[in-house]
Design a protein around this motif. Structure first.
Motif, PDB file in Angstrom:
ATOM      1  N   HIS A 261      41.342  33.786  37.265  1.00 37.27           N
ATOM      2  CA  HIS A 261      42.436  34.721  37.521  1.00 37.27           C
ATOM      3  C   HIS A 261      43.612  33.936  38.118  1.00 37.27           C
ATOM      4  O   HIS A 261      43.728  32.747  37.890  1.00 37.27           O
ATOM      5  N   LEU A 262      44.472  34.596  38.885  1.00 39.07           N
ATOM      6  CA  LEU A 262      45.741  33.976  39.274  1.00 39.07           C
ATOM      7  C   LEU A 262      45.688  33.195  40.587  1.00 39.07           C
ATOM      8  O   LEU A 262      46.621  32.475  40.916  1.00 39.07           O
ATOM      9  N   GLY A 263      44.616  33.393  41.371  1.00 38.13           N
ATOM     10  CA  GLY A 263      44.506  32.648  42.633  1.00 38.13           C
ATOM     11  C   GLY A 263      45.356  33.233  43.743  1.00 38.13           C
ATOM     12  O   GLY A 263      45.423  34.442  43.932  1.00 38.13           O
ATOM     13  N   ILE A 264      46.029  32.341  44.479  1.00 36.14           N
ATOM     14  CA  ILE A 264      46.855  32.772  45.610  1.00 36.14           C
ATOM     15  C   ILE A 264      48.282  32.963  45.095  1.00 36.14           C
ATOM     16  O   ILE A 264      48.864  32.051  44.520  1.00 36.14           O
ATOM     17  N   ILE A 265      48.813  34.153  45.314  1.00 36.45           N
ATOM     18  CA  ILE A 265      50.180  34.430  44.854  1.00 36.45           C
ATOM     19  C   ILE A 265      51.021  34.938  46.036  1.00 36.45           C
ATOM     20  O   ILE A 265      50.565  34.895  47.175  1.00 36.45           O
ATOM     21  N   LYS A 266      52.203  35.416  45.737  1.00 37.18           N
ATOM     22  CA  LYS A 266      53.107  35.875  46.798  1.00 37.18           C
ATOM     23  C   LYS A 266      52.457  37.032  47.586  1.00 37.18           C
ATOM     24  O   LYS A 266      51.964  37.989  47.003  1.00 37.18           O
ATOM     25  N   ALA A 267      52.492  36.924  48.913  1.00 35.50           N
ATOM     26  CA  ALA A 267      51.800  37.912  49.746  1.00 35.50           C
ATOM     27  C   ALA A 267      52.476  39.283  49.718  1.00 35.50           C
ATOM     28  O   ALA A 267      53.698  39.381  49.683  1.00 35.50           O
ATOM     29  N   VAL A 268      51.645  40.325  49.692  1.00 37.59           N
ATOM     30  CA  VAL A 268      52.109  41.703  49.869  1.00 37.59           C
ATOM     31  C   VAL A 268      51.243  42.285  50.981  1.00 37.59           C
ATOM     32  O   VAL A 268      50.008  42.202  50.914  1.00 37.59           O
ATOM     33  N   ASP A 269      51.870  42.833  52.016  1.00 39.02           N
ATOM     34  CA  ASP A 269      51.126  43.332  53.183  1.00 39.02           C
ATOM     35  C   ASP A 269      50.134  42.281  53.702  1.00 39.02           C
ATOM     36  O   ASP A 269      48.962  42.575  53.938  1.00 39.02           O
ATOM     37  N   GLN A 270      50.606  41.089  53.830  1.00 40.03           N
ATOM     38  CA  GLN A 270      49.816  39.954  54.346  1.00 40.03           C
ATOM     39  C   GLN A 270      48.585  39.592  53.525  1.00 40.03           C
ATOM     40  O   GLN A 270      47.707  38.894  53.998  1.00 40.03           O
ATOM     41  N   ASP A 271      48.525  40.080  52.307  1.00 39.47           N
ATOM     42  CA  ASP A 271      47.406  39.710  51.432  1.00 39.47           C
ATOM     43  C   ASP A 271      47.982  38.876  50.297  1.00 39.47           C
ATOM     44  O   ASP A 271      48.884  39.312  49.596  1.00 39.47           O
ATOM     45  N   SER A 272      47.472  37.664  50.154  1.00 40.53           N
ATOM     46  CA  SER A 272      48.020  36.815  49.090  1.00 40.53           C
ATOM     47  C   SER A 272      46.977  36.474  48.028  1.00 40.53           C
ATOM     48  O   SER A 272      47.251  35.725  47.105  1.00 40.53           O
TER      49      SER A 272
END
Ligand code: ZN
Length: 460
Positions: A261-272
């Motif tokens: 999948h995409l791995g670590i991406i731009k955080a939303v609500d402190q979830d990346s």
């Protein structure tokens, strides 16, 4: 965007009623009893081997934060691969012919711009104003003695339009870019600076690179360009196992899903972490569960291959490699499973098949589901080109009836490719019922009595 809950579910129900209505009374009862008994026996059997709890645990593990979004080339995907390998081992699959383990390993090369030294008309150019397209060499150099065509991009036309037509030309060129176009230039440069993934056979000492120089000069009387790329060997691995066929060993049926999948991406609500629970831990879960089911059933006349593909999200490299390792003429059918985590637009106990009309694969599956609670429909989003947007595409282009089974409401799924595609957003019941639907519908292909028509090969 487009509202998703629409028609068609009525035609779905007609399928269930039809056999009883058209037959005379006595036969109707008999047919009904036969169909129901058959289905009950089947339902009992599959539920004895795979349970909803088992399915839920598989998908929960694959989409856990621990796997870090399973991006290709990261430790997270390694962890996911080990988990799948271990499941295949517990189930008792065999490695593919010619492989020692369940990992089908291969490699790509990452090329990344490392150094750019350019002098133009006696002036040294700042490296931030240099970018190269199509440079597949470790060391590349060029000067005016090469008589390479020099092109000037003016601000009168949009940069992207000019860039696109140049990049398609596949010719060595030096391009002087008007500083008025600098914002588009920098944007493309940032993308090219991330590097590219290529096959080792594509590395050349003499590529047709296009070198862009952001500078007000209108001509290049003399120039010297020296570019360096770093080359990094990048390991990749599909996870694949098989159950040899009892009487038609040479005929292969593939069940697949991608586990990257995409791995670590731009955080939303402190979830990346992009957990990719639906995309495609759900399909990978189906592959594992189906392997467990067929291994227990032990009655496959054809050889069954179960494969979790890597690198779907970054270019389909896993399925491309897998396809290159077998003779496509030996593959009878491919069930590729992508995003089955939530109800399809046709409601509960339904899924759709991409490229439905390209073979009679879908019609065979529908026939085998008559009298059951599950229905397959043709892909309701033809404009989305889903047939070509998943791992079935490579084998389909080679003539295999290779289709993707999905339930995703692609035109309205707000969680698609976001950090919110998490286990908690899924309906495990939907995944379980789709897996059961696939198992039931694949019966005559697995036992060798149905052979779907080939898809016309795509030639380059
Ligand atoms: Zn995806």
């Amino acid at each position: 965007m487009t509202p998703v809950y629409l028609q068609k579910s009525t035609s779905v129900k007609i399928n269930l009623i039809l056999p009883f209505k058209i037959l005379p009374m006595k036969k109707t009862c008999l047919a009904a009893i036969l169909i129901l008994t058959n289905y009950c026996v089947f339902a009992q059997k599959i539920e004895k081997v795979i349970t909803q709890k088992y399915v839920g645990e598989l998908i929960k593990t694959l989409s856990s934060d621990d796997m870090q979004g399973r991006a290709t080339f990261t430790p997270g995907i390694d962890k996911a691969a080990s988990f799948i390998e271990n499941e295949f081992k517990k189930i008792g699959l065999k490695p593919l012919t010619g492989e020692k383990s369940f990992r089908q390993s291969f490699a790509k090369v990452q090329l990344k711009p490392a150094e750019s030294i350019v002098t133009l008309n006696g002036k040294t150019i700042d490296p931030t104003n240099i970018m190269a397209f199509g440079n597949t060499a470790e060391n590349f150099s060029l000067d005016q003695s090469s008589r390479t065509p020099i092109i000037k991009l003016t601000a009168s036309k949009p940069f992207m339009e000019q860039f696109r037509s140049l990049s398609r030309s596949n010719k060595q060129q030096v391009v002087l870019v008007d500083p008025a176009l600098s914002s588009d230039f920098k944007r493309i440069k940032a993308r090219l600076d991330q590097g590219s993934i290529v096959d080792s056979k594509d590395i050349t000492t003499n590529p047709n690179a296009i070198v862009f120089i952001l500078d007000p000069a209108s001509e290049a009387l003399n120039y010297k360009i020296v570019l360096k790329n770093t080359m990094l060997n990048m390991p990749l691995f599909n996870v694949a196992g098989m159950i040899p066929g009892k009487s038609k060993e040479k005929e292969i049926v593939v069940f697949s899903g991608h586990y990257d999948h995409l791995g670590i991406i731009k955080a939303v609500d402190q979830d990346s972490i992009a957990n990719g629970a639906d995309d495609d831990a759900s399909g990978t879960t189906a592959v594992i569960a189906l392997a467990k089911y067929y291994k227990k059933l032990k009655n496959n006349e054809r050889t069954l291959i179960f494969v979790a593909f890597t690198a779907e999200e970054i270019g389909g490299y896993g399925s491309q490699y897998f396809s290159s390792r077998l003779n496509p003429d030996d593959v009878t059918a491919m069930f590729n499973i992508e995003m089955i985590g939530k109800d399809s637009k046709f409601g509960q106990n339904t899924a759709y098949i991409t490229g439905f009309d390209k073979s009679d694969f879908g019609a065979i599956l529908q026939k085998n589901l008559k009298g059951t609670e599950f229905t397959f429909n043709p892909d309701p989003y033809p404009e989305q080109n889903l047939f070509y947007r998943s791992d079935n595409a490579t084998l389909a282009a080679l003539g295999v009836p290779a289709h993707t089974i999905s339930t995703v409401q692609i035109d309205g799924d707000k969680l698609y490719h976001t950090v919110k595609d998490e286990f908690s957003s899924l309906d495990v019941n939907n995944i379980f019922s789709t897996i059961k639907g696939i198992a039931k519908s694949a019966g005559t292909i697995v036992n060798g009595t149905d052979t779907p028509k080939r898809i016309p090969k795509l030639t380059n």
